[in-house]
Structures are given as structure tokens and as C-alpha cells.
Design an enzyme around this catalytic site. Sequence first.
Site, PDB file in Angstrom:
ATOM      1  N   GLN A  78      15.711  -8.131  -2.438  1.00 48.60           N
ATOM      2  CA  GLN A  78      14.525  -8.634  -2.213  1.00 48.60           C
ATOM      3  C   GLN A  78      14.112  -9.644  -3.664  1.00 48.60           C
ATOM      4  OE1 GLN A  78      10.548  -6.996  -0.313  1.00 48.60           O
ATOM      5  NE2 GLN A  78      10.211  -6.697  -2.575  1.00 48.60           N
TER       6      GLN A  78
ATOM      7  N   HIS B 269       2.814   4.854  -4.970  1.00 45.07           N
ATOM      8  CA  HIS B 269       3.277   5.796  -5.408  1.00 45.07           C
ATOM      9  C   HIS B 269       3.673   5.560  -7.093  1.00 45.07           C
ATOM     10  CE1 HIS B 269       6.705   3.517  -4.865  1.00 45.07           C
ATOM     11  NE2 HIS B 269       6.499   3.209  -3.725  1.00 45.07           N
TER      12      HIS B 269
ATOM     13  N   ARG C 168       8.143   5.187   2.251  1.00 43.57           N
ATOM     14  CA  ARG C 168       8.507   5.527   3.491  1.00 43.57           C
ATOM     15  C   ARG C 168       9.093   7.059   3.295  1.00 43.57           C
ATOM     16  NH1 ARG C 168      10.060   0.193   4.123  1.00 43.57           N
ATOM     17  NH2 ARG C 168       9.326  -0.598   6.299  1.00 43.57           N
TER      18      ARG C 168
ATOM     19  N   GLY D 178       0.836  -1.245   0.025  1.00 39.28           N
ATOM     20  CA  GLY D 178      -0.037   0.051  -0.038  1.00 39.28           C
ATOM     21  C   GLY D 178       0.760   1.281  -0.195  1.00 39.28           C
TER      22      GLY D 178
ATOM     23  N   HIS E  30       4.809   2.220  -7.933  1.00 36.49           N
ATOM     24  CA  HIS E  30       3.789   1.171  -8.280  1.00 36.49           C
ATOM     25  C   HIS E  30       2.935   1.448  -9.482  1.00 36.49           C
ATOM     26  CE1 HIS E  30       4.168   1.348  -3.746  1.00 36.49           C
ATOM     27  NE2 HIS E  30       4.431  -0.074  -3.827  1.00 36.49           N
TER      28      HIS E  30
ATOM     29  N   GLY F 293       9.641  -4.322  -8.150  1.00 35.75           N
ATOM     30  CA  GLY F 293      10.548  -2.944  -8.616  1.00 35.75           C
ATOM     31  C   GLY F 293      11.878  -3.390  -7.989  1.00 35.75           C
TER      32      GLY F 293
ATOM     33  N   LYS G  42      13.868  -1.239  -6.945  1.00 35.06           N
ATOM     34  CA  LYS G  42      14.444  -0.596  -6.034  1.00 35.06           C
ATOM     35  C   LYS G  42      14.929  -1.386  -4.920  1.00 35.06           C
ATOM     36  CE  LYS G  42      13.513   2.652  -2.395  1.00 35.06           C
ATOM     37  NZ  LYS G  42      12.927   1.729  -1.490  1.00 35.06           N
TER      38      LYS G  42
HETATM   39  O1  PAF Z   1       8.111  -4.766  -1.607  1.00 33.72           O
HETATM   40  C1  PAF Z   1       7.154  -4.623  -1.133  1.00 33.72           C
HETATM   41  O2  PAF Z   1       6.363  -4.020  -1.009  1.00 33.72           O
HETATM   42  C2  PAF Z   1       6.916  -6.063  -0.072  1.00 33.72           C
HETATM   43  O3  PAF Z   1       8.264  -6.626   0.350  1.00 33.72           O
HETATM   44  C3  PAF Z   1       6.147  -7.171  -0.792  1.00 33.72           C
HETATM   45  C4  PAF Z   1       7.073  -7.879  -1.987  1.00 33.72           C
HETATM   46  C5  PAF Z   1       4.778  -6.711  -1.163  1.00 33.72           C
HETATM   47  C6  PAF Z   1       6.025  -8.370   0.080  1.00 33.72           C
HETATM   48  O4  PAF Z   1       5.152  -7.767   1.444  1.00 33.72           O
END
Ligand code: PAF
Length: 512
Positions: A156, A33, A190, A30, A36, A150, A152
Site C-alpha cells: 500500500q 491498536h 482484523r 478505526g 496506530h 504503517g 505492515k
Molecule cells: O491502511 C489503512 O488503514 C487504509 O488502507 C487507509 C490508508 C486508511 C485508507 O483507507
Amino acid sequence: MNNIILKTVQELSEWRLNNQKNISFVPTMGNLHLGHKELIREAKKSNENLILLSIFINPLQFNNKEDLINYPRTINKDIDLAFSAGADAIFIPYEHEIFPKNEKEIKYQKASEDLSKTLCGIYRKGHFDGVCTVVYRLIDIIKPEVIFLGEKDWQQILIIKEMVAKQNIKIEIKSINTQRDIDGVPFSSRNNLLLKSDREKLKLFSSELLHNKQIFNQTKYIDLKKIIKKLTDKDIKIEYLEHVNAFNLKRSTSEMNITMLAGAIICGNTRLIDHVFLMRRDPIIAIDGPAGSGKSTVTKLIAKNLKFIFLDTGAMYRALSWYLLKEKINYENRNELKTFLSNVSIIFKSVEGSKQNVIINNHNVTEKIRTQEISSIVSSIASIKEVREFLVKEQRKIGASGGIVAEGRDIGSKVFPNAELKIFLTATINERAKRRKNELEAMGNGTIDFDKLKNEIEQRDFDDSNRKISPLIKAEDAIEIISDGYTIDQVVEKILGIYFETIPKELLLKNK
Ligand code: PAF
């Protein structure tokens, strides 16, 4: 069909049942921005799938309670943004839907140890395990064909890719480059928590990274200490700043091609991350495989598509074989061979379309090297140490600044062991013999005896795989593709797909 909001797993399943289409999935927490928005746009661009965006603030990935409580929540704005950008449905599950009391349904995941013991992983214990667990759970519920993430959060992405591979989940992972605001700051949920003075600090941090990317493009060098001092002098609290390999996140060395300068800073109570990708030379794609696997055709088409140089190493061995025969060189005599090699030059000249001519010491041998006479001797000539050393050196010269697709038998294992993408392209012996027969007959060689040809190919495979020097082997990190039943275009598309999924978008975009 538009503007669907789903709140339970049940509702989601019903929606899936009623719409028998593949899903492109954009997971978020959520506070959407422009980053997304770009993900949704990209998802819309890339196929006909329905786009499902999820909004779920995953408690498992917050290693700090405060951070979880303070995480910005802007659900109404998010819904507007997601639908206006093109999402077909939004999944906003309650926590008990994702993590039901009956814990048996939750498969807790452990993030790759190697990839999570560095950068953010050091400072956010358990964070990546939490990310993997929720992403696994969401994929399990939604069963999407593609997931959009993303860059960024590059660490991850690497960790999710590793989990997906380990768990054998059939899903494509597509990514978009870091989206930046006009002041150079990457969009992030953030950022909303920042005071004006903090935003200034973040801006300085990001512009320092971007500036060092420019410096690196010229000097190929990153002076970490200098950057850290510069930022600290400006009162910026650095959590970490590292220069690492972009794929395994190990500390960068001069042999590594694609690396990243990545860091995290603390502004007030907020932790912010940013990075830039660095590249010493353009990417290299290595395509190895046995005779008749289709690798020449595939390599040519990939080179054309990417506007890369096409390096047909097989043609170099063939050209040299032709020349040795023509000049009647006694190649058993190594001194004679060495003297001969010191005067050989092989070049490729592009002609119309994706074609190129092979020229050895001013002889255009493009067609002449495709005869069965050359086919029957090339493997034994290619197993001579001096020949291999000479040609490997020539091939590395051609590939020195990258931007090349090279095909052969030892490209990934020997010639370019640091290639960004290694493919081992093969096909069953029957399929390869069939293709070769058609090819030779189309070239006007009369009717070719299938069994004889098959035996020759088998013999060639054996010779290539068993020679002492640079045998045909699949490099450890190569991806094997068996091309039986696929058209050339399908194989090309598959390899290009893997390439685009591997290389960070920031580096693929022009004016890098
Ligand atoms: O990158 C994110 O916003 C989160 O880590 C994700 C991939 C939605 C998992 O909660």
C-alpha cells in the site's frame, strides 16, 4: 485546542483556517491498536505540526461485502486512544462527505498496474484503486504536509508513493516499521475477528517469517517451497507466499539487495498479511554530479551521519593521476600502464572528525591531489579504459558489504547500479565556479581568475560528459538535486530525508 472532533468537510476547513499550522496526517479505518498509537507518537516526535487522525471505513477498498460489514467498529475506544496518544483532532466523516453524490468532486484513482498486479493485488481486485481514491480525496480535503503510514501494509505504501509522484502531490510520506505483539503477531484491526485457534495459526505464520529472516541473515537464501510445506503441514491456509524485491515487488533474484518475504493466510473468514524485510548487504548511496556541485562535502556529512564509509572516487582518480605523474609513467603505453596498475593500492584512512586521508602506495597524497595541475589532467586520465576498469573494481571491493556513501561521476550508472539511493547533485555553472574559487583561495592559492576557472569547469563538464567510457550521466533512477540557493546542511537534510523515506524502518533499526 485539544480533543477536536470534526465530522464534515466544512468543519475541517474551518478548523484548518483557524489553525494556520501544517498538518501531520494519520489516515485510519478505526479499530485503533498499538500500531496506530505508534504512528501518532512518531508524528508527534517528528515536527511541530498539528496531528490529524482520520477514521473512515472506506467501502471502495473492500472487495467483499461480508468483510466490510464485519469490519470492527470501536469508535469510542478509538477516540480515547487517538487523543491520549497525542492527536490534536480526529476527522470522522460521514460517507457522503468523502464520496458526495455529486461525483464530479471525486477523482477516482487507478493504482500502479505494476505494483498492484502482485501479492495482495491478485486476490483483492480493485482494492488498491479504492485505497488510492480515498487517500487522494483525504489529502485533497486536508492538505497535510506529511502523511504517516504503517509499513505492515508495505505494498500500500509503495502504491501511494507512486500515486503521489504521478499526481505531483507535494507531501512527505513517512512510515513506521511493523509493530508486533509479544507473541510476534503484527497488530492489525482484523486480529479482533480471530478465534483463539486462528490466533495460534497467525502466530505460527509470523514466527516462521521471523525465523526465516534469521536464516536468511546467515545463508542469504530463502527456500519458499520448504516454508510453504512446513506451514501447510501445520494446517495453515496460505493464500500466497512470495519472496520479492521490496521496491518493485518483482520476484527476487540473487542480484537484488533489499527484498521481502511476504504472505497472506486465511483464518476462518479472515485474511491476514505479514512480511519481513531481508537485506544481503547494508545500503549504498550513490551521489554523482559535476565538479563543484558540493558533492564531496555533502557525501562526507551524510557518511558521518549514517556512520557509513565515505568513498570519494574522485580522490582515487586524482591520487592515481598524481602517482602516474610522479613515477613518470607513459600511460599511452597500455602495457606499461597495466603493469603499473597491478602494483597500485589506494586506501582511505579515517582521521579525526569526518576527515580521511588518501594513501596511494604509502604516500599520503590528501593535500597534494587538490592542486590545479592535477585538476587539469584528471579527466583525461579518468577516461583511460584500463584506469577506469581498475578503479571501478577497487571501488566495488570497498562497497561489497554496503554501508557506504560513494561520490563520483559514474557511481549510480556504473559502479553501483544497484545502489538503494541515487542522487544527481548539481548546481549552475556560475554557482559552481564561485564555490571553487572560494575553496581554492581559502587553501592559499592566491586570487583566482573567476572567468578562467569557469571556462576550466565548463571544459571539464564537457570532457566528463562526452568521454566514451563511463561518461558523467544521470542514472535513470537518480533523483536530481540542484543545490543553488541551498546551504550544505539543507542539501544533506534533504538527501537523508529521502534515504529514510526509502529504506524500510525495520532494516534501519539496530539488532535487525
Ligand atoms: O491502511 C489503512 O488503514 C487504509 O488502507 C487507509 C490508508 C486508511 C485508507 O483507507
